[in-house]
Write a protein that holds these residues in place. Sequence first.
Motif, PDB file in Angstrom:
ATOM      1  N   LEU A 365       0.888  -1.408  -0.074  1.00 57.16           N
ATOM      2  CA  LEU A 365       0.007  -0.146   0.077  1.00 57.16           C
ATOM      3  C   LEU A 365       0.721   1.299   0.004  1.00 57.16           C
ATOM      4  CD1 LEU A 365      -2.662  -1.395   2.604  1.00 57.16           C
ATOM      5  CD2 LEU A 365      -3.016  -0.668   0.282  1.00 57.16           C
ATOM      6  N   ASP A 372      -4.040   8.992  -1.564  1.00 51.00           N
ATOM      7  CA  ASP A 372      -4.192   8.605  -0.202  1.00 51.00           C
ATOM      8  C   ASP A 372      -5.586   8.007  -0.078  1.00 51.00           C
ATOM      9  OD1 ASP A 372      -1.183   9.124  -0.020  1.00 51.00           O
ATOM     10  OD2 ASP A 372      -1.737  11.154   1.149  1.00 51.00           O
ATOM     11  N   LYS A 375      -5.776   4.614  -1.158  1.00 50.89           N
ATOM     12  CA  LYS A 375      -5.018   3.600  -0.471  1.00 50.89           C
ATOM     13  C   LYS A 375      -5.683   3.436   0.901  1.00 50.89           C
ATOM     14  CE  LYS A 375      -0.812   5.420  -1.319  1.00 50.89           C
ATOM     15  NZ  LYS A 375       0.677   5.299  -1.214  1.00 50.89           N
TER      16      LYS A 375
END
Length: 432
Positions: A365, A372, A375
């Motif tokens: 990840l 962001d 993820k």
Amino acid sequence: MDSYIELFHEGTWHRAASLTVDDGLVQFGYEASYVFGPLQNPPCVALSLPVELTRRTWTDQAVTPLAFLWDLVPQGRGRDHIAGLLNVPSDSSRQDLYLAQHGAFAPIGRLRLDTAVDFYNQHTAGMRPEGFTTQEMHDRSETFVDQLRMYNMLAAGTPGVQGIAPKFLLTQDEEGRWFPDVGLADEHARQHWIVKLSRGTHADDQRILRHESIYLQAAAACGIRTIDAPEYRDDMLFLRRFDREVDAAGSVRRLHQETLAALIGYHGFARSASLFALTERLAQVASDPAQAVAEFLCRDVLNRALRNPDNHLRNTSVQQNLDGTVQLTPLYDFGPMYLDRALISRTCEWRLPNGGSTDNWNEILETLALDDDVKAHAAGVLRSFGEDVLPALPHELRFRDADADIVEICKTAIGYQIPKLQDIDCRAAPSP
């Protein structure tokens, strides 16, 4: 050789683009009548090729926006059959597009090549299938075998479906009779199927096919989109096609489909790529990147947990719905391939930029070049998958009558995956 790429949209085949293949050079261009024609926002033939009036030429190369053409290339027994009719070697990669120009008359998705349609019509001129009953198919009756032989350009080896195992593209009419797909006009089609046979005569070949249905049902229980209601009976696996829909008025709708190989521009039949590159490209084309990435990663977990090493580039695809939404297709070609005597191994891995690979989800990840929030969402979904879903997976297999030895070996693999997922750092992740 010159061909036109035809695209099915709003109930009609449209001449969308021209294609010329000549000694390693490939020319492609959308037709002016398509770009400026009556369609508002005409669909593209591939997600990497927006509709524009530019003609381009490509040479043979590892990466090309024309990689979608290899999704149309016949493989397996269908390739051998068409190569024999054309008197060309079936094992030569230089024949790939030539075979597509003769074999892509009814491929998966919404595209076809006009030269292939002409070739098919020439070789089936005057022959009309009568269809066969479900019982005749189960009995492998003479009627069933004769019609598949008659239409074997389509059915016996299915040039429209890639892979090694024999597959038949079959369609049912209003009365439930079965026909080779192109042998039934759209106005009479009610359900579209892929019917798979085992790839060999060994007992494990049949076990793999039977467990593909079990694996797909277990994946659905885990929250993964799969083929609707797979059914194994009489040594055949019945799978509803997800690139075809029949609306309430009885009209057939064809959905666009591309493999991951096409998305990242890999021509030919390379099987290997970095899962980092595949995930990042998926996020670029998906309408909901966070959802698509999370599901793709959960599918990778399931491949490992259920001992399915056959994760090559063409075993995952995306589809574009009629409203333009791009998403992963339902899961397919998912079974206990560790049993295959060909000793299949994983070809797509999490390859790190500096060499080597990893199965550490925190490292995966962190390395992914994604937003962001995408993820973080994936981290939350993966951890929940390990805590709430995987522990119940052995029960799901037993409940569906999976063989005891398969359940036991998968229990070990599942047990290995659970702590890896539970170790994911979700402090920045929203609730899945």
